[in-house]
Design a protein around this motif. Sequence first.
Motif, PDB file in Angstrom:
ATOM      1  N   VAL A   1      -4.760  -0.621   2.434  1.00 24.46           N
ATOM      2  CA  VAL A   1      -5.285   0.545   2.287  1.00 24.46           C
ATOM      3  C   VAL A   1      -4.668   1.667   3.600  1.00 24.46           C
ATOM      4  O   VAL A   1      -4.299   2.611   3.177  1.00 24.46           O
ATOM      5  CB  VAL A   1      -6.847   0.645   2.518  1.00 24.46           C
ATOM      6  CG1 VAL A   1      -7.170   1.997   2.405  1.00 24.46           C
ATOM      7  CG2 VAL A   1      -7.252   0.074   1.205  1.00 24.46           C
TER       8      VAL A   1
ATOM      9  N   ALA B   1      -6.158  -3.574  -3.325  1.00 24.60           N
ATOM     10  CA  ALA B   1      -6.939  -4.361  -2.288  1.00 24.60           C
ATOM     11  C   ALA B   1      -7.660  -5.589  -2.763  1.00 24.60           C
ATOM     12  O   ALA B   1      -7.371  -6.744  -2.401  1.00 24.60           O
ATOM     13  CB  ALA B   1      -7.849  -3.420  -1.425  1.00 24.60           C
ATOM     14  N   ALA B   2      -8.386  -4.996  -3.908  1.00 28.81           N
ATOM     15  CA  ALA B   2      -9.140  -6.347  -4.753  1.00 28.81           C
ATOM     16  C   ALA B   2      -8.458  -7.651  -4.957  1.00 28.81           C
ATOM     17  O   ALA B   2      -8.756  -8.642  -4.816  1.00 28.81           O
ATOM     18  CB  ALA B   2      -9.836  -5.999  -5.802  1.00 28.81           C
TER      19      ALA B   2
ATOM     20  N   GLY C   1       0.799  -1.218   0.107  1.00 27.26           N
ATOM     21  CA  GLY C   1      -0.120  -0.029   0.099  1.00 27.26           C
ATOM     22  C   GLY C   1       0.858   1.068   0.038  1.00 27.26           C
ATOM     23  O   GLY C   1       0.618   2.132  -0.742  1.00 27.26           O
TER      24      GLY C   1
ATOM     25  N   MET D   1      -6.920  -9.315  -1.374  1.00 27.75           N
ATOM     26  CA  MET D   1      -7.879 -10.002  -0.800  1.00 27.75           C
ATOM     27  C   MET D   1      -8.274 -11.280  -1.418  1.00 27.75           C
ATOM     28  O   MET D   1      -8.666 -12.205  -0.226  1.00 27.75           O
ATOM     29  CB  MET D   1      -9.260  -9.233  -1.025  1.00 27.75           C
ATOM     30  CG  MET D   1      -9.126  -7.773  -0.509  1.00 27.75           C
ATOM     31  SD  MET D   1     -10.562  -6.760  -0.619  1.00 27.75           S
ATOM     32  CE  MET D   1     -12.026  -7.467   0.354  1.00 27.75           C
TER      33      MET D   1
ATOM     34  N   VAL E   1     -14.060 -13.653  -3.073  1.00 27.96           N
ATOM     35  CA  VAL E   1     -14.184 -12.362  -2.478  1.00 27.96           C
ATOM     36  C   VAL E   1     -15.507 -11.805  -2.376  1.00 27.96           C
ATOM     37  O   VAL E   1     -16.142 -11.446  -1.469  1.00 27.96           O
ATOM     38  CB  VAL E   1     -13.004 -11.519  -2.644  1.00 27.96           C
ATOM     39  CG1 VAL E   1     -13.199 -10.147  -2.115  1.00 27.96           C
ATOM     40  CG2 VAL E   1     -11.637 -12.083  -2.501  1.00 27.96           C
TER      41      VAL E   1
ATOM     42  N   ILE F   1     -13.641  -1.640  -4.541  1.00 27.82           N
ATOM     43  CA  ILE F   1     -13.399  -2.815  -4.436  1.00 27.82           C
ATOM     44  C   ILE F   1     -14.171  -3.593  -5.196  1.00 27.82           C
ATOM     45  O   ILE F   1     -13.846  -4.736  -6.038  1.00 27.82           O
ATOM     46  CB  ILE F   1     -12.953  -3.272  -2.983  1.00 27.82           C
ATOM     47  CG1 ILE F   1     -11.938  -2.317  -2.579  1.00 27.82           C
ATOM     48  CG2 ILE F   1     -12.757  -4.685  -2.962  1.00 27.82           C
ATOM     49  CD1 ILE F   1     -11.602  -2.450  -1.287  1.00 27.82           C
TER      50      ILE F   1
ATOM     51  N   ALA G   1      -7.466  -5.817   2.995  1.00 27.85           N
ATOM     52  CA  ALA G   1      -7.793  -4.582   2.471  1.00 27.85           C
ATOM     53  C   ALA G   1      -7.346  -3.645   3.566  1.00 27.85           C
ATOM     54  O   ALA G   1      -6.850  -2.574   3.234  1.00 27.85           O
ATOM     55  CB  ALA G   1      -9.051  -4.595   2.010  1.00 27.85           C
TER      56      ALA G   1
ATOM     57  N   ALA H   1      -8.072   0.791  -3.942  1.00 29.91           N
ATOM     58  CA  ALA H   1      -8.992  -0.280  -4.289  1.00 29.91           C
ATOM     59  C   ALA H   1      -8.600  -1.312  -5.250  1.00 29.91           C
ATOM     60  O   ALA H   1      -8.933  -2.775  -4.868  1.00 29.91           O
ATOM     61  CB  ALA H   1     -10.374   0.405  -4.837  1.00 29.91           C
TER      62      ALA H   1
ATOM     63  N   PRO I   1     -10.480 -11.344   4.086  1.00 33.89           N
ATOM     64  CA  PRO I   1     -10.127 -10.445   2.929  1.00 33.89           C
ATOM     65  C   PRO I   1     -10.170  -9.091   3.406  1.00 33.89           C
ATOM     66  O   PRO I   1      -9.689  -8.298   2.954  1.00 33.89           O
ATOM     67  CB  PRO I   1     -11.177 -10.807   2.038  1.00 33.89           C
ATOM     68  CG  PRO I   1     -11.623 -12.294   2.323  1.00 33.89           C
ATOM     69  CD  PRO I   1     -11.299 -12.439   3.801  1.00 33.89           C
ATOM     70  N   LEU I   2     -11.246  -8.703   4.326  1.00 33.29           N
ATOM     71  CA  LEU I   2     -11.578  -7.187   4.900  1.00 33.29           C
ATOM     72  C   LEU I   2     -10.175  -6.813   5.505  1.00 33.29           C
ATOM     73  O   LEU I   2      -9.698  -5.654   5.462  1.00 33.29           O
ATOM     74  CB  LEU I   2     -12.561  -6.983   5.604  1.00 33.29           C
ATOM     75  CG  LEU I   2     -13.843  -7.315   4.933  1.00 33.29           C
ATOM     76  CD1 LEU I   2     -15.118  -7.013   5.913  1.00 33.29           C
ATOM     77  CD2 LEU I   2     -13.983  -6.218   3.966  1.00 33.29           C
TER      78      LEU I   2
END
Length: 328
Positions: free
Chosen positions: A265, A247-248, A132, A251, A320, A286, A261, A244, A257-258
Amino acid sequence: LDVRDRPRYTAEGAAHIAKAHFGLQVRARPLPSERDQNFLLSRGGKASGVLKIANRREKRGVLALQNLALAHLEQSDPTLAGPRVLPNLEGEAVSFDQGSGGEFLIRLFSYLEGIPLAEATPHSPGLLAEVGRFMGRVDRAMLGFSHPASQRTLKWSVLVAEQVVGQNLDWLTGAGRRSLVEQFLAGFSAYARPRLDRLRQGVIHNDANDYNVLVFPSIDGKQKVAGLLDFGDIIQAPLVYEAAVAAAYVMQSADDPLAAAGQLVGGYHDCLPLDADDFDVLFDLIAIRLCTTVTMAAKQSAQDPGRPYLSISEEGAWRVLERLSQVD
């Protein structure tokens, strides 16, 4: 651009191009690519560069955008490792080759050491934050850069995601999966899309997938980002979309996954702070990127079967999306 217009060169043909245009006596090995064709060049068992043959319909102005962006990035922050464009025998950045199906634009890039993020699993929270931060540094270094071609319509742009996903729903098989994508598309259309124009904009990489981000192998568990590949999807877009997109992808290999992310981020936010408007649409951005991934994979696999790279992120993206559908 259509995957059906991608070049069809053999490894021997790529080696011939390297010699004719760049004076290199090398071996060539195909590398994965969506709509172009890439070859790893090596001499004496050592990598010496990457030859990129553009899609038959690619415009020279788009290649100029990519080349100038790379030069701007190197000048703004030389510590950010990215590919360098290497000139041909005439000192030009772009070469032309008459191949089967028409004339193709050719470029040679320097080779970056490192392994794909996809092969560095499991991803520690520290590594995710580092990815990130790296992408935040890239976007911070690109602030102030502009080029007319960055305004082009690209199927991977969030600004046209509503149309791209909506127009390609019929390629999806299975009523449950189509319904899942329609659910996220409706949420994006109603909530996030009307807010995009008020977000801070910039020229972003737009494709920090886990094969474009390289990391250094580590024996102490403290992996670092080695560099970033493939600026082919660079475009003007909301800055938060960079976070985004990255992160996608991370994940998809995470147990949570959250959390993954959030770690990525958070690292981006450390280098290029996001504001309340950015965070307000982050979840939807995302989700719509994942929806674009699965719809385009379905379409391209049907149009150009037998190329696993086109659907390399498909199953992970579906997992996801199914998890995100359970989030209030």
